[in-house]
Motif scaffolding. Structure first.
Motif, PDB file in Angstrom:
ATOM      1  N   GLY A  95       0.805  -1.214   0.000  1.00 41.68           N
ATOM      2  CA  GLY A  95       0.000   0.000   0.000  1.00 41.68           C
ATOM      3  C   GLY A  95       0.837   1.262   0.000  1.00 41.68           C
ATOM      4  N   TYR A  96       0.252   2.344  -0.445  1.00 42.23           N
ATOM      5  CA  TYR A  96       0.895   3.653  -0.567  1.00 42.23           C
ATOM      6  C   TYR A  96       1.963   3.687  -1.661  1.00 42.23           C
ATOM      7  N   ALA A  97       2.050   2.641  -2.485  1.00 44.44           N
ATOM      8  CA  ALA A  97       3.101   2.578  -3.507  1.00 44.44           C
ATOM      9  C   ALA A  97       2.931   3.651  -4.580  1.00 44.44           C
ATOM     10  N   ARG A  98       1.709   4.140  -4.753  1.00 39.29           N
ATOM     11  CA  ARG A  98       1.502   5.169  -5.784  1.00 39.29           C
ATOM     12  C   ARG A  98       2.008   6.543  -5.346  1.00 39.29           C
ATOM     13  N   GLN A  99       2.263   6.694  -4.043  1.00 33.58           N
ATOM     14  CA  GLN A  99       2.841   7.953  -3.555  1.00 33.58           C
ATOM     15  C   GLN A  99       4.350   7.780  -3.432  1.00 33.58           C
ATOM     16  N   ASP A 100       5.003   7.640  -4.582  1.00 33.18           N
ATOM     17  CA  ASP A 100       6.424   7.283  -4.608  1.00 33.18           C
ATOM     18  C   ASP A 100       7.332   8.415  -5.063  1.00 33.18           C
ATOM     19  N   ARG A 101       6.790   9.624  -5.232  1.00 32.54           N
ATOM     20  CA  ARG A 101       7.613  10.742  -5.703  1.00 32.54           C
ATOM     21  C   ARG A 101       6.891  12.055  -5.379  1.00 32.54           C
ATOM     22  N   LYS A 102       7.640  13.134  -5.450  1.00 33.83           N
ATOM     23  CA  LYS A 102       7.053  14.464  -5.271  1.00 33.83           C
ATOM     24  C   LYS A 102       6.675  15.002  -6.642  1.00 33.83           C
ATOM     25  N   ASP A 103       5.416  14.860  -7.018  1.00 38.75           N
ATOM     26  CA  ASP A 103       4.951  15.367  -8.309  1.00 38.75           C
ATOM     27  C   ASP A 103       4.168  16.674  -8.171  1.00 38.75           C
ATOM     28  N   GLN A 104       4.046  17.147  -6.911  1.00 47.53           N
ATOM     29  CA  GLN A 104       3.416  18.430  -6.634  1.00 47.53           C
ATOM     30  C   GLN A 104       4.177  19.083  -5.486  1.00 47.53           C
ATOM     31  N   PRO A 105       4.047  20.400  -5.337  1.00 46.94           N
ATOM     32  CA  PRO A 105       4.701  21.044  -4.180  1.00 46.94           C
ATOM     33  C   PRO A 105       4.073  20.584  -2.866  1.00 46.94           C
ATOM     34  N   ARG A 106       4.918  20.425  -1.854  1.00 44.46           N
ATOM     35  CA  ARG A 106       4.486  20.176  -0.488  1.00 44.46           C
ATOM     36  C   ARG A 106       3.656  18.894  -0.341  1.00 44.46           C
ATOM     37  N   VAL A 107       4.069  17.842  -1.033  1.00 48.67           N
ATOM     38  CA  VAL A 107       3.436  16.536  -0.843  1.00 48.67           C
ATOM     39  C   VAL A 107       4.490  15.552  -0.335  1.00 48.67           C
ATOM     40  N   PRO A 108       4.075  14.518   0.394  1.00 45.28           N
ATOM     41  CA  PRO A 108       5.035  13.560   0.963  1.00 45.28           C
ATOM     42  C   PRO A 108       5.406  12.477  -0.051  1.00 45.28           C
ATOM     43  N   ILE A 109       6.425  11.714   0.281  1.00 48.42           N
ATOM     44  CA  ILE A 109       6.742  10.488  -0.449  1.00 48.42           C
ATOM     45  C   ILE A 109       6.392   9.349   0.506  1.00 48.42           C
ATOM     46  N   THR A 110       5.123   9.003   0.530  1.00 51.34           N
ATOM     47  CA  THR A 110       4.611   8.098   1.554  1.00 51.34           C
ATOM     48  C   THR A 110       5.125   6.678   1.392  1.00 51.34           C
ATOM     49  N   ALA A 111       5.417   6.267   0.164  1.00 49.71           N
ATOM     50  CA  ALA A 111       5.970   4.929  -0.046  1.00 49.71           C
ATOM     51  C   ALA A 111       7.305   4.776   0.680  1.00 49.71           C
ATOM     52  N   LYS A 112       8.086   5.833   0.726  1.00 52.99           N
ATOM     53  CA  LYS A 112       9.356   5.828   1.454  1.00 52.99           C
ATOM     54  C   LYS A 112       9.110   5.834   2.954  1.00 52.99           C
ATOM     55  N   LEU A 113       8.096   6.604   3.398  1.00 51.07           N
ATOM     56  CA  LEU A 113       7.748   6.629   4.827  1.00 51.07           C
ATOM     57  C   LEU A 113       7.358   5.235   5.302  1.00 51.07           C
ATOM     58  N   VAL A 114       6.558   4.517   4.511  1.00 48.38           N
ATOM     59  CA  VAL A 114       6.149   3.151   4.879  1.00 48.38           C
ATOM     60  C   VAL A 114       7.372   2.245   4.975  1.00 48.38           C
ATOM     61  N   ALA A 115       8.313   2.407   4.041  1.00 46.81           N
ATOM     62  CA  ALA A 115       9.549   1.615   4.090  1.00 46.81           C
ATOM     63  C   ALA A 115      10.304   1.878   5.393  1.00 46.81           C
ATOM     64  N   ASN A 116      10.394   3.148   5.773  1.00 45.69           N
ATOM     65  CA  ASN A 116      11.083   3.503   7.022  1.00 45.69           C
ATOM     66  C   ASN A 116      10.376   2.890   8.237  1.00 45.69           C
ATOM     67  N   LEU A 117       9.054   2.911   8.223  1.00 45.20           N
ATOM     68  CA  LEU A 117       8.285   2.365   9.345  1.00 45.20           C
ATOM     69  C   LEU A 117       8.498   0.861   9.479  1.00 45.20           C
ATOM     70  N   LEU A 118       8.521   0.157   8.355  1.00 53.48           N
ATOM     71  CA  LEU A 118       8.714  -1.292   8.383  1.00 53.48           C
ATOM     72  C   LEU A 118      10.079  -1.652   8.973  1.00 53.48           C
ATOM     73  N   VAL A 119      11.098  -0.919   8.556  1.00 56.20           N
ATOM     74  CA  VAL A 119      12.447  -1.184   9.063  1.00 56.20           C
ATOM     75  C   VAL A 119      12.540  -0.811  10.542  1.00 56.20           C
ATOM     76  N   ALA A 120      11.942   0.336  10.910  1.00 54.30           N
ATOM     77  CA  ALA A 120      11.979   0.767  12.304  1.00 54.30           C
ATOM     78  C   ALA A 120      11.254  -0.220  13.216  1.00 54.30           C
ATOM     79  N   ALA A 121      10.196  -0.848  12.703  1.00 54.92           N
ATOM     80  CA  ALA A 121       9.444  -1.812  13.507  1.00 54.92           C
ATOM     81  C   ALA A 121      10.239  -3.077  13.759  1.00 54.92           C
ATOM     82  N   GLY A 122      11.190  -3.377  12.853  1.00 59.71           N
ATOM     83  CA  GLY A 122      12.032  -4.548  13.071  1.00 59.71           C
ATOM     84  C   GLY A 122      12.081  -5.547  11.932  1.00 59.71           C
TER      85      GLY A 122
END
Length: 315
Positions: A95-122
């Motif tokens: 999920g969130y894979a479609r939010q994989d780049r900044k294609d507008q000003p002031r938007v997140p890269i949520t696919a990267k955030l999810v990756a960080n969360l998975l690694v942080a969780a263990g």
């Protein structure tokens, strides 16, 4: 070196797929309590000893997306704190894979955030299938095994292959996938040029390639509203196509998608059980990826290559 003992657990997002995967492996699904408190907080308790085990947690982050993601993160944390040897997050749909780049000003890269969360969780490893963008693998600093649903699709599509088939990408971004399907199936290649007006509406502009008198196969990685597919199918019909089928890896069908599929422009929607799919009496063919996922889990557990899973038999 002996491989660590294998244990497989599942959240609530697609438990039937997890049970089917375990049947192919030849072992029971691990016992875990995954529930919610009255205020909506997720609660997880692993009811088996996982100390020193190779743990696989099967959880596509599909609807309800945020709850599915939180369940996965909490299950990973629970396994980590229970001293699991290695934890692999098995995400048939990321999920969130479609939010994989900044294609507008002031938007997140949520696919990267999810990756960080998975690694942080263990999580020590990720096993997924047909990412919306292959570059998402680069968001992780842990191993990512990226499978493709194409071997499952090709086995079913063999009955339709021939000189009269044209594989069509419903947008420019899917041309690489469409070319791969066309090459394997011995079919011609086409493309639909589209213009998206908003998140749920797509205005089809033009078709590239000859589809008159042909059996058309539309290929895509994900559909939610079926706007792209329905518009592409209509223009195929208007251009003289004999039949129109669509092969989509992840069918996250919303109410408007069922309405569009009911229009009859698409003869058959072929998808997988990476996420739960309600056919609602419509011509939707759901193919199982359980065997593919089970083979990958066993190979990872035995420290073997998963490359052979990409090979297409009979083509």
């Amino acid at each position: 070196m002996t491989a660590p003992r294998l244990k497989v657990f599942s959240g609530n997002s697609n438990r039937p797929l997890a049970e089917e995967i375990c049947q192919h492996i030849g072992m029971p699904l691990g016992e875990a309590t995954v529930t919610s408190f009255p205020d909506g907080e997720s609660f997880v308790k692993i009811n088996e000893n996982v100390r020193g085990h190779d743990v696989y947690i099967i959880q596509p982050t599909c609807t309800p997306t945020n709850q599915s993601l939180m369940e996965l993160l909490i299950m990973i944390d629970a396994a980590k704190r229970a001293s699991a040897h290695r934890i692999t997050a098995v995400m048939p749909f990321y999920g969130y894979a479609r939010q994989d780049r900044k294609d507008q000003p002031r938007v997140p890269i949520t696919a990267k955030l999810v990756a960080n969360l998975l690694v942080a969780a263990g999580a020590n490893r990720i096993l997924t299938m047909d990412l919306h963008s292959q570059q998402i693998q680069g968001f992780f600093d842990i191993p990512v095994d990226h499978l493709f649903a194409s071997p499952v699709f090709f086995k079913y599509l063999e009955q339709f292959k021939g000189d009269n088939m044209v594989v069509v990408s419903p947008d420019v971004g899917g041309m690489k996938m469409a070319a791969a399907y066309a090459g394997i199936l011995g079919a011609q290649l086409g493309m639909v040029w589209k213009k998206r007006t908003n998140a749920t509406t797509v205005e089809t502009v033009n078709v590239v390639g000859d589809v008159a008198g042909k059996d058309v196969l539309l290929v895509d990685d994900i559909t939610e509203t079926a706007g792209t597919l329905a518009n592409a199918a209509k223009i195929m019909r208007d251009s003289g196509a004999l039949s129109v089928r669509a092969a989509v890896s992840h069918a996250l069908l919303s109410p408007i998608a069922y309405e569009r599929l009911a229009l009859g422009h698409i003869d058959e929607l072929i998808t997988t059980n990476s996420v739960p799919v309600d056919t609602r009496g419509l011509p939707i063919k759901v193919l199982s990826i359980a065997s593919l996922m089970a083979d990958a889990i066993v190979r990872i557990n035995n420290n073997e290559s998963v490359t052979s899973l990409f090979k297409i038999k009979g083509f």
